[in-house]
Enzyme design. Structure first.
Site, PDB file in Angstrom:
ATOM      1  CD  GLU A  23       5.289   5.842 -10.100  1.00 21.35           C
ATOM      2  OE1 GLU A  23       4.338   5.484  -9.371  1.00 21.35           O
ATOM      3  OE2 GLU A  23       5.220   5.911 -11.328  1.00 21.35           O
ATOM      4  CG  HIS A  24       8.165   5.597  -4.807  1.00 20.76           C
ATOM      5  ND1 HIS A  24       8.170   4.530  -3.935  1.00 20.76           N
ATOM      6  CD2 HIS A  24       8.484   5.095  -6.021  1.00 20.76           C
ATOM      7  CE1 HIS A  24       8.498   3.429  -4.599  1.00 20.76           C
ATOM      8  NE2 HIS A  24       8.682   3.746  -5.882  1.00 20.76           N
ATOM      9  CB  THR A  25       4.203  11.611  -4.495  1.00 20.58           C
ATOM     10  OG1 THR A  25       3.489  11.009  -5.573  1.00 20.58           O
ATOM     11  CG2 THR A  25       5.430  12.317  -5.043  1.00 20.58           C
TER      12      THR A  25
ATOM     13  N   GLY B 154       4.166  -4.050 -11.845  1.00 19.44           N
ATOM     14  CA  GLY B 154       3.992  -2.628 -11.538  1.00 19.44           C
ATOM     15  C   GLY B 154       2.707  -2.050 -12.110  1.00 19.44           C
ATOM     16  CG  LEU B 155       1.184  -3.070 -15.383  1.00 20.42           C
ATOM     17  CD1 LEU B 155       0.807  -3.920 -16.591  1.00 20.42           C
ATOM     18  CD2 LEU B 155       1.349  -1.609 -15.801  1.00 20.42           C
ATOM     19  CB  SER B 156      -2.034  -1.441  -9.711  1.00 25.45           C
ATOM     20  OG  SER B 156      -2.865  -1.308  -8.642  1.00 25.45           O
ATOM     21  CB  SER B 157      -1.544  -7.544 -10.251  1.00 25.87           C
ATOM     22  OG  SER B 157      -0.389  -7.631  -9.442  1.00 25.87           O
TER      23      SER B 157
ATOM     24  CD  GLU C 211      -1.168  -4.020  -0.877  1.00 26.56           C
ATOM     25  OE1 GLU C 211      -0.049  -4.457  -0.561  1.00 26.56           O
ATOM     26  OE2 GLU C 211      -1.713  -4.265  -1.984  1.00 26.56           O
TER      27      GLU C 211
ATOM     28  CG  ASP D 178      -1.134   1.039  -6.692  1.00 21.69           C
ATOM     29  OD1 ASP D 178      -0.878   2.097  -7.291  1.00 21.69           O
ATOM     30  OD2 ASP D 178      -0.264   0.232  -6.329  1.00 21.69           O
TER      31      ASP D 178
HETATM   32  C1  GLA Z   1       3.242   0.903  -5.520  1.00 23.04           C
HETATM   33  C2  GLA Z   1       2.378   1.248  -4.309  1.00 23.04           C
HETATM   34  C3  GLA Z   1       1.758   2.650  -4.450  1.00 23.04           C
HETATM   35  C4  GLA Z   1       2.803   3.695  -4.809  1.00 23.04           C
HETATM   36  C5  GLA Z   1       3.669   3.206  -5.974  1.00 23.04           C
HETATM   37  C6  GLA Z   1       4.805   4.149  -6.267  1.00 23.04           C
HETATM   38  O1  GLA Z   1       2.442   0.770  -6.654  1.00 23.04           O
HETATM   39  O2  GLA Z   1       1.341   0.310  -4.166  1.00 23.04           O
HETATM   40  O3  GLA Z   1       1.085   2.987  -3.261  1.00 23.04           O
HETATM   41  O4  GLA Z   1       3.577   4.026  -3.695  1.00 23.04           O
HETATM   42  O5  GLA Z   1       4.216   1.922  -5.742  1.00 23.04           O
HETATM   43  O6  GLA Z   1       4.341   5.373  -6.710  1.00 23.04           O
END
Ligand code: GLA
Length: 405
Positions: A42-44, A130-133, A167, A179
């Site tokens: 995460e956040h990597t 946080g499900l990448s909508s 984005e 995502d």
């Molecule tokens: C969001 C961002 C991703 C990623 C995550 C954290 O979903 O869109 O690129 O950085 O946060 O892992």
């Protein structure tokens, strides 16, 4: 993501086809892209590190028909604003349209010739959970625009970079590529381990006895986007610090654990903790891949928990609701591993749960969370899914006739 005027609801693709055809006429073509959960890493991604997302069977659908030459027209079931823009003069506007306008601009920038397109989108992925909508909105509409322009096949990575452009330049979220990548390349029954520096990736089979269960806190923090960009900035400060000692460092990915231990002493505390999260999280992703390969579920459990603690204490992107949900899950029957997933500041946890015990798991987490937080959470068992593509009605069944890659 702006507030939608309606809640996302579970659809079937045939229901969406009917609605899209009502809006756009019977010639309407249908495209979709999935949401995702990230298992670990995460956040990597924006630190050129490792991630391990899974595409899930919750989709954003885009219906499309040709429109007047050079014009793009956008409508959605969930949002009230309607947009009409000229393809040769795309600019950021206010609201949800930016995801699609930015996608069109990103595709054109990568050399794709788009045609006038009318789009109608609808999503069953809750916004801001946080499900990448957002990525599903970008990739489904990008596929639709390319479908109408008849520029298929195309490079999957072009989709990913065009959405990344949207984005950064239209939405103002300085995200990584995880995502968009998984919405394009996702593979059923697998997580994908992606190296965000080399862009190499490999499918990681999911254990057959595990089900993915998502627990939604229902919390959305208003400042999530600015806090996200702030984290990114702090990581950059960390890179500059290590670069002064180790000139070859380009990103936190290049800082080994030993380099970190040796050179972290005079870093400001917050920056030190951000770096510690990223550098240790990359190691956890590598270890998780090994644990999946060796079917070592108890190691996976430890790695998920360590990732959550690191996000909570060092990266500071969790919140009391996410922590309570993780704790509730850890006590529930059938639990294997769980942690917050996605950008954080609210949203969902992801859990690996023994298939045979999923109903008991859901009932137990729901009751424990409710008694602690006084809120009944939404909890879904989801299936892993393939990346986006075009759907068609074949013998009364909606089938993916062309995959995004
Ligand atoms: C969001 C961002 C991703 C990623 C995550 C954290 O979903 O869109 O690129 O950085 O946060 O892992």
């Amino acid at each position: 993501m702006p507030e939608p005027s309606r809640q996302a609801q579970l659809l079937s693709s045939s229901v969406f086809r009917r609605q899209a055809c009502d809006k756009l006429g019977p010639e309407c073509r249908l495209f979709r892209a999935p949401g995702r959960v990230n298992l670990i890493g995460e956040h990597t991604d924006y630190n050129q590190g490792l991630v391990m997302p899974v595409a899930i069977n919750r989709y954003t659908y885009a219906g499309a028909v040709p429109a007047r030459a050079g014009e793009i027209h956008l409508e959605s079931r969930e949002f009230e604003d309607i947009y009409t823009a000229k393809l040769e003069m795309l600019q950021p506007e206010k609201g949800w349209g930016n995801y699609l306008l930015g996608m069109a601009a990103g595709l054109q920038q990568r050399g794709y010739k788009l045609r006038g397109t009318r789009l109608y989108v609808q999503s069953e992925i809750p916004f801001g959970a946080g499900l990448s909508s957002s990525a599903a909105l970008e990739i489904s509409s990008g596929l639709a625009m390319l479908g109408i322009a008849q520029t298929w096949p195309h490079q999957g990575m072009d989709m990913v970079w065009a959405a990344h452009f949207a984005e950064h330049h239209f939405v103002g979220a300085l995200t990584g590529i995880m995502d968009q990548f998984i919405a394009t390349f996702g593979r059923k029954e697998h997580a994908l381990m992606l190296d965000c520096r080399s862009l190499e990736w490999e499918p990681v089979p999911l254990p057959a006895e595990c089900e993915l269960v998502i627990c939604n806190t229902g919390v959305r923090h208003a400042l999530a986007a600015s806090a996200y960009n702030q984290r990114r900035h702090e990581c950059q400060l960390g890179v500059e610090h290590f670069q002064r000692r180790l000139p070859e460092v380009q990103s936190l990915r290049d800082v080994t654990w030993n380099d970190f231990l040796r050179w972290q002493t005079d870093l400001p505390d917050a920056v030190m903790r951000r770096c510690r999260h990223i550098i240790s999280e990359n190691r956890r992703v590598e270890e998780a891949r090994r644990a999946f390969q060796q079917h070592d579920l108890s190691r996976l459990s430890e790695l998920f928990s360590a990732s959550h603690r690191s996000l909570r204490d060092d990266y500071e992107v969790s919140c009391p609701e996410l922590d309570a949900m993780v704790e509730a899950a850890a006590q529930a029957p059938g639990f294997i591993a769980g942690r917050m997933t996605g950008g954080g500041f609210g949203g969902c946890t992801v859990n690996l749960v023994y298939r045979a015990q999923v109903s008991r798991f859901i009932a137990s987490v729901s009751a424990a969370y409710r008694s602690q937080m006084n809120h009944i959470p939404e909890i879904w068992a989801v299936e892993s899914a393939d990346g986006g593509g075009e759907l068609a009605l074949v013998n009364d069944q909606e089938l993916l006739i062309r995959a995004a890659t």
